[in-house]
Design an enzyme around this catalytic site. Structure first.
Site, PDB file in Angstrom:
ATOM      1  N   TYR A 136       0.848  -1.199   0.000  1.00 14.78           N
ATOM      2  CA  TYR A 136       0.000   0.000   0.000  1.00 14.78           C
ATOM      3  C   TYR A 136       0.877   1.241   0.000  1.00 14.78           C
ATOM      4  CZ  TYR A 136      -3.760   3.171   1.653  1.00 14.78           C
ATOM      5  OH  TYR A 136      -4.661   4.195   1.791  1.00 14.78           O
ATOM      6  N   ILE A 207      -9.972   0.220  -4.437  1.00 19.37           N
ATOM      7  CA  ILE A 207     -10.308  -0.033  -3.035  1.00 19.37           C
ATOM      8  C   ILE A 207     -10.879   1.286  -2.536  1.00 19.37           C
ATOM      9  CG2 ILE A 207      -9.470  -0.712  -0.765  1.00 19.37           C
ATOM     10  CD1 ILE A 207      -7.299  -2.348  -2.165  1.00 19.37           C
TER      11      ILE A 207
END
Length: 298
Positions: A136, A207
């Site tokens: 991430y 996401i």
């Protein structure tokens, strides 16, 4: 093979007025997302206020999410990021044991590290956990970035299968896509305002924070983008733009919680300090954008 193609939701964590977890509210939100057609559930992400909940609370939320997703075909991604490599490893090991499909690891924050340190951090964890890892990159929160060269190196690891990219930089995405050609590695947007161009460039989905409000519509946008239905995708992306923009005029997840309370989905918009309720002016901007979007009746 991709973990998912389309939309995942970065789950909001409802809380009671005293700051304790609203477990029943969380379960209702998870079920809304499943019913709304998301491809995956991200539990214990930034939107879930992981920075101020305990490890024991994280474990409980993973257990609930895995159990609710069982048999639905919806994937569970569990946040396991930490600025301490050993703590991140323990979180990831629990996620694997609990039955999560994958885990998400943010770059170390505050103490940060070098690019060599990032490779070591991610490799150390991925070597010891057998379910897939998604790295991430969110430099706006962590103070560091994963360079395209480092992404390329990490993508060679058999357990590192993707990245959530919250740079909101299509040039960065293109460089990472170029460097990971031929590798089993997917990139997902972490920004609701660039779903269409991100997927058009080669990303596999998003996401999403906005999905907490409109799971069906975000999934529709992702799928239209993936299938090349650009006319519909452009219209939906433009209609959603002001909602997505106003969800981030205060620190996430302050605005999504205000929105969900406004929609009658959660009982209150309580947060754990240092996050506090937003202003009336901010709420009015968001609610106006929501009303306009909902009038489109998708």
């Amino acid at each position: 093979m991709s973990l998912f193609e389309g939309s995942a939701v970065a789950l909001v964590l409802p809380m009671l007025e005293d700051g304790q977890l609203d477990i029943e509210g969380f379960k209702r939100q998870v079920q809304r997302m499943i019913d709304g057609g998301v491809q995956a559930l991200l539990v214990n992400g930034t939107t879930g206020e992981t920075a101020t909940i305990t490890v024991e609370e994280e474990y409980k939320l993973v257990d609930i999410t895995v159990e609710m997703a069982k048999g639905t075909g919806v994937k569970v991604i569990a946040g396991a990021g930490n600025n301490d490599t050993y703590t991140a490893l323990q979180l990831a090991k629990y996620d694997e044991k609990a039955g999560a499909d994958a885990y998400l690891v943010v770059t170390p924050y505050y103490n940060k590290t070098s690019q060599r340190g990032l490779i070591d951090h991610y490799t150390y964890i991925a070597d010891q956990v057998n379910i897939p890892m998604i790295i991430y990159n969110v430099p706006g929160r962590t103070g560091m970035t994963i360079t395209p060269e480092t992404v390329q190196e990490l993508a060679k690891h058999p357990h590192i299968i993707g990245m959530k990219d919250a740079t909101d930089n299509i040039s960065y995405l293109m460089e990472c896509l170029t460097r990971t050609q031929g590798l089993d590695f997917d990139i997902y947007s972490g920004c609701d305002d660039n779903i269409l161009p991100f997927i058009a460039a080669g990303g596999k989905g998003v996401i999403s924070v906005t999905s907490n409000l409109y799971p069906r519509e975000i999934e529709m946008l992702a799928q239209a983008s993936l299938k090349g239905d650009l006319e519909f995708a452009r219209k939906l992306a433009i209609d959603l733009n002001d909602v997505s923009k106003n969800l981030f005029i205060d620190v996430n997840p302050i605005m999504p919680k205000a929105a969900l309370k406004h929609m009658g989905i959660i009982k209150n918009a309580s947060l754990r300090r240092p996050l506090i309720e937003t202003t009336k002016e901010n709420k009015d901007k968001l609610f106006k954008a929501m009303d306009l979007f909902e009038s489109k009746r998708y």
